[in-house]
Design an enzyme around this catalytic site. Structure first.
Site, short mmCIF file in Angstrom:
data_model
loop_
_atom_site.label_atom_id
_atom_site.label_comp_id
_atom_site.label_asym_id
_atom_site.label_seq_id
_atom_site.Cartn_x
_atom_site.Cartn_y
_atom_site.Cartn_z
CB ILE A 7 43.35 35.66 26.19
CG1 ILE A 7 44.67 34.90 26.03
CG2 ILE A 7 42.61 35.20 27.44
CD1 ILE A 7 45.67 35.16 27.13
CG HIS A 48 41.88 40.98 25.68
ND1 HIS A 48 41.76 39.72 26.21
CD2 HIS A 48 42.12 41.80 26.73
CE1 HIS A 48 41.90 39.78 27.52
NE2 HIS A 48 42.11 41.02 27.86
N GLY A 88 38.00 38.09 30.54
CA GLY A 88 37.26 37.49 31.64
C GLY A 88 35.88 38.08 31.83
CB VAL A 89 34.51 41.56 31.78
CG1 VAL A 89 35.30 42.11 32.94
CG2 VAL A 89 35.07 42.06 30.47
CD GLU A 100 26.84 40.19 29.31
OE1 GLU A 100 25.74 40.17 28.71
OE2 GLU A 100 26.99 40.76 30.40
#
Length: 158
Positions: free
Chosen positions: A65, A59, A68-69, A73
């Protein structure tokens, strides 16, 4: 906040104390230290984002990067430390579970080599359900934000 306000209750936590408050371990532990914790109010925590994070392998190759999840978290884990400390749950075995995530927005990419500053505050606090507002910053710039709800519960029986 005026000088000295909240100073008597602000504390820090190192990685050992974070691990005592959270059940998460590598590779899912996303809080490295707590730079400020004001019981019943707010927490500021730090995640050092390194190229060695396993998710950067895919990723994205060539432009790593942080997903986002995982930023959300990390905010939730900071909230977990805040809840455990504020509700006196350290050592109780209780877990903090996500119930809802609202208004998640991602403003700027989080890349390897940065310090992700996690700021979370209580919106509502009860003995079994808490609501939080969280923001993640890189170099003082807002990278992500979300509101979320969590429940305090016993761990599943083995």
């Amino acid at each position: 906040m005026s000088e000295g306000e909240g100073a008597a209750t602000a504390v820090t936590r190192d990685i050992r104390q974070v691990m005592a408050a959270l059940p998460h371990r590598y590779p899912m532990l996303l809080v490295d230290r707590v730079s400020e914790l004001v019981v019943d109010e707010r927490i500021t925590a730090i995640k050092a984002v390194t190229i060695n994070e396993s998710f950067f392998q895919g990723h994205f190759p060539g432009r790593p990067i942080m997903p986002g999840v995982l930023i959300v978290e990390a905010l939730a884990q900071a909230a977990g430390v805040l809840a455990v400390e504020s509700l006196g749950l350290a050592g109780s075995g209780k877990l903090v579970y996500f119930m809802a995530i609202d208004g998640a927005k991602f403003r700027t990419p989080v890349e390897p080599g940065c310090l992700l500053e996690l700021k979370v505050s209580f919106v509502q606090k009860r003995s079994s359900v808490c609501k939080f507002a969280g923001q993640a910053f890189v170099d003082g710039k807002l990278a992500a934000e979300a509101n979320f709800t969590a429940m305090i519960a016993d761990p599943p029986k083995a």
